[in-house]
Motif scaffolding. Structure first.
Motif: not given
Ligand code: ADP
Ligand code: ADP
Length: 238
Positions: A148, A150-151, A177-178, A180-182, A154, A184-185
């Motif tokens: 995906s 986000g992955q 990125l979505d 919700s993922i922003q 990474r 996290q990254i």
């Protein structure tokens, strides 16, 4: 200690018969372990500045000193030994990831190219980096397109960090990125900065993305730095 010092930097594109002065006399410094935000509306020259610092583009004039060495006029071959000191994370990791290489090869190849001859040592460093960026162990034998967004970012971050750079130019690393993922990254980038002692030049069109974790912000407009603000005033201003 100053890690990156730029003075009077210009980068121009030729567009038909017209010259576009995308970077128009920029001077700035980034200290060791410092995080500097570079913000400004789309088209103001942020990406061009980032790519010029990385020497993916040639400046038409000006000075780029990295760790005390002038790199503005180095040719590709001489740049190679400096490349490991600074790396770039792109908005679209696919721009820098070869789709035909497994994640392991993507991370192993730069180490090989930069003279890490011991295969055991390379595997150890690849596995360590994959863990640091939060990739599962089985990710190493898969291909970038199997992941995906986000992955994939990474993987892009791991690719940028595998050579232990001291400066990382992040060019809109979460914009694609979505929401919700922003977060996290961004949290991952902040953690890595702390753990590895990195300096960031963090490019974003969105001040609200960078204001929470940068030490300083520079504002770019029409190819020039027009304003700078330290962390304290970023928090004071609503
Ligand atoms: P930003 O990253 O702030 O969105 P860019 O650095 O991408 O800005 O672009 C700065 C200016 O240079 C814009 O006017 C853009 O249209 C122009 N530009 C960018 N890349 C090229 C190119 N390859 N050829 C011609 N003009 C370009
Ligand atoms: P970014 O802001 O990430 O640079 P852009 O959409 O501005 O994204 O640019 C995408 C690609 O197109 C970049 O490689 C950039 O150099 C190039 N580009 C941007 N503007 C122009 C332009 N006016 N002419 C030619 N290429 C351009």
């Amino acid at each position: 200690m100053t890690l990156l010092a730029i003075e009077g930097l210009h980068t121009t594109y030729r567009s038909g018969t017209r010259l576009v002065h995308a970077v128009d006399g920029v001077s700035l410094e980034v200290g060791e372990r410092e995080t500097v935000g570079l913000v400004g509306e789309s088209g103001c020259g942020k990406s061009t500045l980032g790519k010029t610092i990385m020497r993916l583009l040639d400046p038409s004039r000006g000075s780029i000193r990295l760790d005390g060495t002038e790199i503005a006029d180095l040719d590709d071959r001489s740049m190679r030994s400096h490349r490991r000191k600074m790396q770039m994370v792109f908005q679209d990791p696919f721009a820098s990831l070869n789709p035909r290489q497994t994640v392991f090869r993507l991370l192993d190849t730069p180490l090989k190219v930069h003279g890490v001859t011991d295969a055991q040592e390379r595997r150890r460093r690849v596995v360590d980096m994959a863990g640091r960026v939060g990739l599962a162990p089985d990710a190493l034998e898969r291909y970038p397109h199997e992941f995906s967004g986000g992955q994939r970012q990474r993987i892009g971050i791991a690719r940028a960090l595998i050579l232990s750079p001291r400066l990382v130019v992040c060019d809109e690393p979460v914009s694609a990125l979505d929401l919700s993922i922003q977060a996290q990254i961004l949290n991952l980038l902040v953690d890595l900065k702390r753990d590895l002692g990195l300096a960031y030049l963090f490019i974003s069109h969105d001040l609200s993305v960078v204001r929470y974790f940068v030490d300083r912000v520079l504002v770019m407009y029409l190819g020039k730095i027009v304003e700078s603000a330290d962390h304290v005033s970023l928090w004071r201003d609503p």
